[in-house]
Motif scaffolding. Structure first.
Motif, PDB file in Angstrom:
ATOM      1  N   GLY A   1     -14.096 -48.030  59.116  1.00 43.33           N
ATOM      2  CA  GLY A   1     -15.220 -48.826  59.606  1.00 43.33           C
ATOM      3  C   GLY A   1     -15.047 -50.295  59.250  1.00 43.33           C
ATOM      4  O   GLY A   1     -15.376 -51.186  60.039  1.00 43.33           O
ATOM      5  N   ALA A   2     -14.524 -50.561  58.065  1.00 44.34           N
ATOM      6  CA  ALA A   2     -14.293 -51.945  57.644  1.00 44.34           C
ATOM      7  C   ALA A   2     -13.153 -52.570  58.448  1.00 44.34           C
ATOM      8  O   ALA A   2     -13.264 -53.700  58.939  1.00 44.34           O
ATOM      9  CB  ALA A   2     -13.968 -51.988  56.156  1.00 44.34           C
ATOM     10  N   ILE A   3     -12.086 -51.838  58.603  1.00 40.15           N
ATOM     11  CA  ILE A   3     -10.919 -52.370  59.330  1.00 40.15           C
ATOM     12  C   ILE A   3     -11.294 -52.669  60.786  1.00 40.15           C
ATOM     13  O   ILE A   3     -10.970 -53.733  61.320  1.00 40.15           O
ATOM     14  CB  ILE A   3      -9.740 -51.360  59.285  1.00 40.15           C
ATOM     15  CG1 ILE A   3      -9.267 -51.155  57.840  1.00 40.15           C
ATOM     16  CG2 ILE A   3      -8.597 -51.811  60.190  1.00 40.15           C
ATOM     17  CD1 ILE A   3      -8.653 -52.347  57.174  1.00 40.15           C
ATOM     18  N   GLN A   4     -11.985 -51.752  61.418  1.00 41.15           N
ATOM     19  CA  GLN A   4     -12.323 -51.943  62.835  1.00 41.15           C
ATOM     20  C   GLN A   4     -13.277 -53.108  63.054  1.00 41.15           C
ATOM     21  O   GLN A   4     -13.359 -53.648  64.148  1.00 41.15           O
ATOM     22  CB  GLN A   4     -12.927 -50.658  63.412  1.00 41.15           C
ATOM     23  CG  GLN A   4     -11.889 -49.559  63.536  1.00 41.15           C
ATOM     24  CD  GLN A   4     -12.364 -48.388  64.373  1.00 41.15           C
ATOM     25  OE1 GLN A   4     -13.488 -48.368  64.858  1.00 41.15           O
ATOM     26  NE2 GLN A   4     -11.494 -47.411  64.542  1.00 41.15           N
ATOM     27  N   ASN A   5     -13.974 -53.482  62.003  1.00 41.57           N
ATOM     28  CA  ASN A   5     -14.920 -54.597  62.124  1.00 41.57           C
ATOM     29  C   ASN A   5     -14.420 -55.858  61.422  1.00 41.57           C
ATOM     30  O   ASN A   5     -15.198 -56.794  61.201  1.00 41.57           O
ATOM     31  CB  ASN A   5     -16.285 -54.165  61.573  1.00 41.57           C
ATOM     32  CG  ASN A   5     -16.970 -53.160  62.490  1.00 41.57           C
ATOM     33  OD1 ASN A   5     -17.505 -53.523  63.533  1.00 41.57           O
ATOM     34  ND2 ASN A   5     -16.916 -51.889  62.124  1.00 41.57           N
ATOM     35  N   ASN A   6     -13.138 -55.862  61.068  1.00 45.82           N
ATOM     36  CA  ASN A   6     -12.520 -57.045  60.437  1.00 45.82           C
ATOM     37  C   ASN A   6     -13.282 -57.544  59.213  1.00 45.82           C
ATOM     38  O   ASN A   6     -13.495 -58.742  59.041  1.00 45.82           O
ATOM     39  CB  ASN A   6     -12.406 -58.197  61.458  1.00 45.82           C
ATOM     40  CG  ASN A   6     -11.502 -57.834  62.608  1.00 45.82           C
ATOM     41  OD1 ASN A   6     -10.427 -57.284  62.406  1.00 45.82           O
ATOM     42  ND2 ASN A   6     -11.950 -58.108  63.822  1.00 45.82           N
ATOM     43  N   ILE A   7     -13.703 -56.609  58.396  1.00 46.87           N
ATOM     44  CA  ILE A   7     -14.441 -56.986  57.190  1.00 46.87           C
ATOM     45  C   ILE A   7     -13.449 -57.304  56.067  1.00 46.87           C
ATOM     46  O   ILE A   7     -12.605 -56.461  55.731  1.00 46.87           O
ATOM     47  CB  ILE A   7     -15.409 -55.857  56.785  1.00 46.87           C
ATOM     48  CG1 ILE A   7     -16.490 -55.738  57.868  1.00 46.87           C
ATOM     49  CG2 ILE A   7     -16.025 -56.130  55.423  1.00 46.87           C
ATOM     50  CD1 ILE A   7     -17.373 -54.547  57.752  1.00 46.87           C
ATOM     51  N   PRO A   8     -13.533 -58.501  55.504  1.00 48.85           N
ATOM     52  CA  PRO A   8     -12.608 -58.866  54.433  1.00 48.85           C
ATOM     53  C   PRO A   8     -12.850 -58.029  53.176  1.00 48.85           C
ATOM     54  O   PRO A   8     -13.970 -57.600  52.917  1.00 48.85           O
ATOM     55  CB  PRO A   8     -12.945 -60.342  54.147  1.00 48.85           C
ATOM     56  CG  PRO A   8     -13.815 -60.794  55.265  1.00 48.85           C
ATOM     57  CD  PRO A   8     -14.474 -59.569  55.823  1.00 48.85           C
ATOM     58  N   GLY A   9     -11.774 -57.812  52.416  1.00 45.69           N
ATOM     59  CA  GLY A   9     -11.932 -57.144  51.125  1.00 45.69           C
ATOM     60  C   GLY A   9     -11.475 -55.708  51.122  1.00 45.69           C
ATOM     61  O   GLY A   9     -11.433 -55.070  50.070  1.00 45.69           O
ATOM     62  N   ILE A  10     -11.147 -55.172  52.291  1.00 39.76           N
ATOM     63  CA  ILE A  10     -10.597 -53.818  52.368  1.00 39.76           C
ATOM     64  C   ILE A  10      -9.312 -53.918  53.184  1.00 39.76           C
ATOM     65  O   ILE A  10      -9.358 -54.072  54.406  1.00 39.76           O
ATOM     66  CB  ILE A  10     -11.600 -52.825  52.989  1.00 39.76           C
ATOM     67  CG1 ILE A  10     -12.805 -52.677  52.055  1.00 39.76           C
ATOM     68  CG2 ILE A  10     -10.931 -51.477  53.263  1.00 39.76           C
ATOM     69  CD1 ILE A  10     -13.789 -51.601  52.416  1.00 39.76           C
ATOM     70  N   ASP A  11      -8.190 -53.873  52.481  1.00 37.44           N
ATOM     71  CA  ASP A  11      -6.904 -54.067  53.163  1.00 37.44           C
ATOM     72  C   ASP A  11      -6.322 -52.761  53.694  1.00 37.44           C
ATOM     73  O   ASP A  11      -5.628 -52.756  54.694  1.00 37.44           O
ATOM     74  CB  ASP A  11      -5.898 -54.731  52.218  1.00 37.44           C
ATOM     75  CG  ASP A  11      -6.258 -56.181  51.949  1.00 37.44           C
ATOM     76  OD1 ASP A  11      -7.093 -56.730  52.703  1.00 37.44           O
ATOM     77  OD2 ASP A  11      -5.722 -56.759  50.981  1.00 37.44           O
ATOM     78  N   ALA A  12      -6.536 -51.673  52.981  1.00 36.83           N
ATOM     79  CA  ALA A  12      -6.026 -50.362  53.413  1.00 36.83           C
ATOM     80  C   ALA A  12      -4.519 -50.383  53.639  1.00 36.83           C
ATOM     81  O   ALA A  12      -4.033 -49.959  54.674  1.00 36.83           O
ATOM     82  CB  ALA A  12      -6.764 -49.897  54.672  1.00 36.83           C
ATOM     83  N   ASP A  13      -3.804 -50.848  52.637  1.00 33.29           N
ATOM     84  CA  ASP A  13      -2.348 -50.987  52.762  1.00 33.29           C
ATOM     85  C   ASP A  13      -1.630 -49.680  53.084  1.00 33.29           C
ATOM     86  O   ASP A  13      -0.606 -49.687  53.749  1.00 33.29           O
ATOM     87  CB  ASP A  13      -1.766 -51.557  51.458  1.00 33.29           C
ATOM     88  CG  ASP A  13      -2.126 -53.026  51.271  1.00 33.29           C
ATOM     89  OD1 ASP A  13      -2.529 -53.675  52.261  1.00 33.29           O
ATOM     90  OD2 ASP A  13      -1.999 -53.517  50.128  1.00 33.29           O
ATOM     91  N   CYS A  14      -2.157 -48.561  52.618  1.00 31.72           N
ATOM     92  CA  CYS A  14      -1.452 -47.288  52.855  1.00 31.72           C
ATOM     93  C   CYS A  14      -1.949 -46.593  54.115  1.00 31.72           C
ATOM     94  O   CYS A  14      -1.483 -45.501  54.451  1.00 31.72           O
ATOM     95  CB  CYS A  14      -1.579 -46.371  51.647  1.00 31.72           C
ATOM     96  SG  CYS A  14      -3.187 -45.571  51.494  1.00 31.72           S
ATOM     97  N   GLY A  15      -2.893 -47.180  54.807  1.00 32.39           N
ATOM     98  CA  GLY A  15      -3.361 -46.596  56.064  1.00 32.39           C
ATOM     99  C   GLY A  15      -4.299 -45.412  55.883  1.00 32.39           C
ATOM    100  O   GLY A  15      -4.575 -44.688  56.837  1.00 32.39           O
ATOM    101  N   GLY A  16      -4.752 -45.197  54.671  1.00 31.74           N
ATOM    102  CA  GLY A  16      -5.734 -44.132  54.468  1.00 31.74           C
ATOM    103  C   GLY A  16      -5.172 -42.874  53.844  1.00 31.74           C
ATOM    104  O   GLY A  16      -5.820 -41.839  53.865  1.00 31.74           O
ATOM    105  N   SER A  17      -3.979 -42.965  53.263  1.00 36.06           N
ATOM    106  CA  SER A  17      -3.384 -41.759  52.690  1.00 36.06           C
ATOM    107  C   SER A  17      -3.596 -41.646  51.180  1.00 36.06           C
ATOM    108  O   SER A  17      -2.841 -40.959  50.506  1.00 36.06           O
ATOM    109  CB  SER A  17      -1.901 -41.668  53.050  1.00 36.06           C
ATOM    110  OG  SER A  17      -1.253 -42.861  52.722  1.00 36.06           O
ATOM    111  N   CYS A  18      -4.589 -42.331  50.666  1.00 34.73           N
ATOM    112  CA  CYS A  18      -4.966 -42.199  49.261  1.00 34.73           C
ATOM    113  C   CYS A  18      -3.828 -42.627  48.330  1.00 34.73           C
ATOM    114  O   CYS A  18      -3.556 -41.989  47.332  1.00 34.73           O
ATOM    115  CB  CYS A  18      -5.379 -40.746  48.980  1.00 34.73           C
ATOM    116  SG  CYS A  18      -6.438 -40.565  47.546  1.00 34.73           S
TER     117      CYS A  18
END
Ligand code: FES
Length: 106
Positions: A27-44
């Motif tokens: 939800g953060a990525i799709q809305n370009n919200i700063p502060g959540i980079d998600a470098d691993c793409g969601g694989s914990c």
């Protein structure tokens, strides 16, 4: 669908509608919200989606899996309300949830 409010460490707030079944991170990525980079793409595997969940909402979340616990141990300044955004699945029950990002994720 749930309205999720993401609050950056500097206090800037972003309230967005996130479809069910997406993660709080997505939800953060799709809305370009700063502060959540998600470098691993969601694989914990990175903890760059670390958020502090407001207590009232934290109690509604399912328990953490071991992998999430382990990754949070390595996260920046975790506290008892820490979760990984990629491990929280959005649902109607989370409508109104508020999460804050740690200072390192600025
Ligand atoms: S996106 Fe990497 S741990 Fe959540």
């Amino acid at each position: 669908m749930a309205k999720i409010t993401y609050i950056e460490h500097n206090g800037k707030s972003h309230a967005v509608e996130v479809p069910n079944e997406l993660s709080v991170m997505e939800g953060a990525i799709q809305n370009n919200i700063p502060g959540i980079d998600a470098d691993c793409g969601g694989s914990c595997a990175c903890a760059t989606c670390h958020v502090y969940v407001e207590e009232k909402w934290f109690r509604k979340l399912p328990n953490k899996e071991n992998a999430e616990e382990d990754m949070l141990d390595m996260a920046f300044e975790p506290n008892k309300f820490s979760r990984l955004g990629c491990q929280i699945t959005v649902s109607d029950e989370l409508d109104g949830m508020v999460v804050k990002m740690p200072s390192k994720q600025a």
